[in-house]
Structures are given as C-alpha cells and as structure tokens.
Design a protein around this motif. Structure first.
Motif, PDB file in Angstrom:
ATOM      1  N   LEU A 346       0.855  -1.192   0.000  1.00  0.00           N
ATOM      2  CA  LEU A 346       0.000   0.000   0.000  1.00  0.00           C
ATOM      3  C   LEU A 346       0.884   1.232   0.000  1.00  0.00           C
ATOM      4  CD1 LEU A 346      -2.946  -0.885   2.412  1.00  0.00           C
ATOM      5  CD2 LEU A 346      -2.854  -0.976  -0.082  1.00  0.00           C
ATOM      6  N   ASN A 347       0.703   2.065  -1.010  1.00  0.00           N
ATOM      7  CA  ASN A 347       1.541   3.240  -1.215  1.00  0.00           C
ATOM      8  C   ASN A 347       0.788   4.514  -0.825  1.00  0.00           C
ATOM      9  OD1 ASN A 347       3.787   4.695  -2.037  1.00  0.00           O
ATOM     10  ND2 ASN A 347       3.086   4.838  -4.160  1.00  0.00           N
ATOM     11  N   LYS A 348       1.537   5.576  -0.603  1.00  0.00           N
ATOM     12  CA  LYS A 348       0.990   6.891  -0.266  1.00  0.00           C
ATOM     13  C   LYS A 348       0.161   6.857   1.014  1.00  0.00           C
ATOM     14  CE  LYS A 348       0.597   7.830  -5.237  1.00  0.00           C
ATOM     15  NZ  LYS A 348      -0.289   8.211  -6.348  1.00  0.00           N
ATOM     16  N   VAL A 349       0.675   6.182   2.013  1.00  0.00           N
ATOM     17  CA  VAL A 349      -0.016   6.086   3.297  1.00  0.00           C
ATOM     18  C   VAL A 349       0.132   7.414   4.046  1.00  0.00           C
ATOM     19  CG1 VAL A 349      -0.129   4.854   5.498  1.00  0.00           C
ATOM     20  CG2 VAL A 349       0.426   3.612   3.394  1.00  0.00           C
ATOM     21  N   LYS A 350      -1.002   8.003   4.425  1.00  0.00           N
ATOM     22  CA  LYS A 350      -0.974   9.283   5.146  1.00  0.00           C
ATOM     23  C   LYS A 350      -2.231   9.426   5.990  1.00  0.00           C
ATOM     24  CE  LYS A 350      -2.592  11.482   0.878  1.00  0.00           C
ATOM     25  NZ  LYS A 350      -2.316  12.528  -0.134  1.00  0.00           N
ATOM     26  N   ARG A 351      -2.100  10.175   7.067  1.00  0.00           N
ATOM     27  CA  ARG A 351      -3.228  10.347   7.987  1.00  0.00           C
ATOM     28  C   ARG A 351      -4.376  11.110   7.336  1.00  0.00           C
ATOM     29  NH1 ARG A 351       1.159  11.894  11.295  1.00  0.00           N
ATOM     30  NH2 ARG A 351       1.720  10.335  12.859  1.00  0.00           N
ATOM     31  N   SER A 352      -4.066  12.061   6.494  1.00  0.00           N
ATOM     32  CA  SER A 352      -5.115  12.897   5.909  1.00  0.00           C
ATOM     33  C   SER A 352      -6.069  12.088   5.028  1.00  0.00           C
ATOM     34  CB  SER A 352      -4.486  14.022   5.083  1.00  0.00           C
ATOM     35  OG  SER A 352      -3.661  13.490   4.051  1.00  0.00           O
ATOM     36  N   ALA A 353      -5.621  10.950   4.509  1.00  0.00           N
ATOM     37  CA  ALA A 353      -6.482  10.134   3.653  1.00  0.00           C
ATOM     38  C   ALA A 353      -7.101   8.960   4.387  1.00  0.00           C
ATOM     39  CB  ALA A 353      -5.685   9.609   2.445  1.00  0.00           C
ATOM     40  N   VAL A 354      -6.504   8.537   5.509  1.00  0.00           N
ATOM     41  CA  VAL A 354      -6.976   7.335   6.212  1.00  0.00           C
ATOM     42  C   VAL A 354      -7.461   7.663   7.618  1.00  0.00           C
ATOM     43  CG1 VAL A 354      -6.352   5.002   6.954  1.00  0.00           C
ATOM     44  CG2 VAL A 354      -5.363   5.957   4.861  1.00  0.00           C
TER      45      VAL A 354
END
Length: 436
Positions: A346-354
């Motif tokens: 899983l790429n581009k893991v960030k708090r703003s999206a998850v």
C-alpha cells in the motif's frame, strides 16, 4: 499416427521427394511457393509440421510463435552453422540441407511429439495465454535453445491497478536499492500504455531499449552483448544498474510481442541477478474478441511479465479509491495468472487520507474486506522527496536517503538496509540541534 507436412522452397526438392517415397507416417500434403502461403496453410489446420527449405532467414520468433499457436512445429534445412544456431534460438528445429529422408522423418516425428505433449501440460515457464493466440500454447523451444536462454536471475514484476498507484516509483527505486546492495540489476519498462521510467531517471528518450531488444529477439539475434548494448546504464552513488527503456510513443506497443519479450526476459535473467519489470495496469485480453485472434495484443507485455515473474509486487494507493481498486485488481490477477502469489504494497499512506494510526486502520479494513493474503508493506507518502527525485532525474537513494519513503521501499528487497525503519505514524524523530 499420420503427420501431415507442408513444405516451402525448391532448393531441397530431392529431400522432400525422398520423404514422400518413404510412405511412412510423415506425409507431404502441400508444396508452397512462398512463406505466406505456408503460413496460411498451417493456420487452416492442414498440417502438423512445416519444412522450410528456402527462406529460413525470414523466420522470426513471432512467426514461429504463430505457427506453434496452431500446433505446427517448424523444421528448417540449412548448411550454415550460424543460421542453424539462430533458428534454434527462436524454437525452430534446424537440420542439414542434405539430410537423409529417414532421419528427417524421425526429426519431424520427435518435434510433433514434443509439441503435442507440451499442449497437454504446460511447463512452469509457459506463456501460452500471453502469446498471440491465448487458447493455444506456444510451441516449446528445443532443448539446446532452452539451455542457452535459461538463467538463474530472479524476476520482480511491479504491477498495480489504474489510477497511478506508484508502480514506476516503486520499480525504479527497488532497482536502485538492489544495485546498492551489490546485486546486478536490469530494470525493464514494459508498460505499453505510459512508459515513464526514462523520464523519471532523466534519460534521453531517443530510442526504446526494450523495443530494440525485442526486435533482435524476434530475429534470433539477441545475445548477452546485444542486450547489454540495448540497455542504458544508470549510475548512483552506491551502485549502478541497467535500464531497458520503454516505448517512446504509446502507439508503438505492437513492438512488444509476447514471444520476443519472453526471450528478452530469459536473456536478462542470464545477465543479471535481478530483473525488475515496471508493468502496465491492464489485465484484459479484449483483443481476443476481434476476428483475428493472432493479431498483436496490447496487454501481452504485462501478462507475459506477470506470468514469468518469480515475485509479483501488487501496489495500490492507500485511500478510499485506491484500496477497492487494488482488491478488484487482485481478484482479476488471480484469474489471469493463477500461479501468482502477489506481495501487497500500500503506497501513499498518510493520515489525511486514512485517519489516525493509518497502518492499523488499513490492516483492520483489509482483514475484513481484502483477499486472504495480508499486506506486505506500507509505503508512506512523501511528495517532497518524490518531487525532488523527479526534478533531478535521480532516485530516492540520492536525493532523500534518510526519508521513511526510501527506507520503506528498500525494506521490500534488501532488509539489512532498513535497520532504522520505523512504523509510519510512530516514527522516532531525530533530536533537533539547538541554535546558538
């Protein structure tokens, strides 16, 4: 069993006449005046074998693959040792021009037997579905040719669904990390829709290295030296790796034929310890719905790469759109490449999206709705490092060596590099220096 044979070429009429006088299982059913007539006769189901007495230099990997797709093996008569070696490399049975008819009949019988047994049980390296005719496996190469092309290198295929999940970013930096780890690496851009490896590495986009290698493989002229010459070499501060750049225009996808690409990858396995392939996104075989099932297929390069891969990295964006796309794509991948056991990234893991603790939330959601296999790695989002790498035409190892993004990618392929790797969301920050 009766073996119908078609022939082409007038220079070896004596051998063909002797074959007819044997009155054995091998029967000549048509004498063709040119290679195109022979191809049409074979595709109509008239023969199980084809004897090429004249014009063997016109035989290519693609042509032999098309004949093999309809269950026809090819025997060429030549006195040139170099031509015989070239013919064997593309899957043709090469025999002497003055061969005895009895010996020729035995060669044809053995070739037909190999072809029929191959059709009943595909070998571990079969690329039947990725070849131009998906329902018929490609005829196997003779044992001598297989011994020449077999290599010990591993193939890593980086695949992901539509939506720019980061396939090229992962493939390029995996190649750089493997090279820094001391391994010889070839990076192959096999994306037939949007090749972008050369742009990411700042290479001149004047020629397509992969297309050039495929042309040589199609003619049976691809050896280690030719493959090395077709590849560009990229140097980093920790090592170097070779790159077979992709097509310069999207409409050149027809140059990436499955049969030729298979030979290129097998030769690359012989040259390098690891072959990293940046594949396309599409797994469909919609070209089979057209009237000509032997026509080139745009997705053949992707399907062929996935089938030949030892390890498939399936990458998806860690957001509300990317994760469902990856789940659906993995189900499709399981149907078209049944032997694939993808390692999910899983790429581009960030708090703003998850949300808070993104890795934990993604893991819980995946365990409920995702496939049976788990998530291999979480790659954090770092747009600044990606922009810096793209602007400078370099890899993360050079422009952002201490970033969590670089460490996460390196951890997939060379774990010793990542002793400092931390879980995203719980990263230990380095102490700040006090200003005087």
């Amino acid at each position: 069993m009766s073996i119908p044979v078609v022939t082409v070429g007038a220079a070896n009429e004596a051998v063909v006449d002797g074959l007819e006088r044997l009155h054995g299982p091998v029967t000549v059913v048509r004498r063709c005046s040119e290679l195109t007539e022979l191809l049409a006769a074979c595709q109509s189901g008239l023969a199980l074998a084809a004897i090429v007495g004249d014009g063997s230099e016109e035989l290519t990997t693609t042509l032999v693959d098309r004949l093999g797709a309809v269950g026809v093996c090819v025997v060429a008569l030549t006195d040139s040792e170099d031509e015989a070696r070239r013919l064997r490399s593309i899957g043709v049975v090469a025999a002497s021009a003055d061969i005895e008819p009895v010996v020729l009949a035995a060669e044809i019988s053995r070739a037909v037997e190999r072809t029929s047994s191959y059709g009943q049980a595909d070998g571990p390296r079969s690329t039947g579905f990725a070849a131009p005719a998906a329902d018929s496996p490609t005829a196997p190469q003779p044992e001598e040719a297989m011994a020449e092309t077999s290599g010990s290198g591993r193939i890593f295929a980086v695949w992901g669904p539509a939506g720019a999940p980061g396939r090229t970013l992962l493939a390029v930096n995996m190649a750089a990390e493997l090279a820094a780890d001391g391994q010889s690496v070839i990076l192959v851009d096999a994306d037939s829709y949007g090749a972008s490896v050369s742009a990411m590495l700042g290479l001149l986009d004047e020629s397509a290295g992969l297309a050039q290698a495929c042309r040589l493989a199609d003619q049976g002229l691809l050896d280690i030296e030719a493959l090395t010459a077709a590849a560009s070499e990229v140097f980093t501060k920790a090592g170097s790796f070779r790159v077979l750049t992709g097509t310069t225009r999207a409409d050149r996808w027809t140059e990436l034929r499955a049969a030729a690409l298979t030979l290129v990858l097998e030769r690359a396995r012989q040259l390098a310890d690891v072959v990293v392939i940046d594949t396309g996104f599409c797994l469909e075989a919609d070209e089979e719905l057209t009237f000509d099932t032997l026509a080139p297929r745009r997705n053949a390069s992707t399907l062929c790469s996935l089938e030949l891969a030892d390890v498939v990295f399936a990458v998806g964006s860690a957001d509300a759109i990317g994760v469902p796309r990856l789940v659906r794509g993995l189900a499709e991948l399981e149907l078209v490449v049944q032997q694939a056991s993808p390692r999910v990234v899983l790429n581009k893991v960030k708090r703003s999206a998850v949300g808070y603790a993104p890795e934990q939330q993604l893991a819980e959601a995946w365990s409920r709705y995702g496939p049976a296999f788990g998530i291999e790695a979480y790659i954090p989002s770092d747009p600044e490092a990606c922009d810096a790498a793209l602007l400078s035409g370099s890899v993360l190892l050079e422009c952002a060596p201490d970033s969590d993004l670089r460490r996460a990618i390196a951890g997939l392929v060379c774990a010793p590099v990542h002793q400092k790797r931390h879980s995203f969301g719980r990263t230990a920050r380095a102490p700040r220096r006090l200003k005087r």
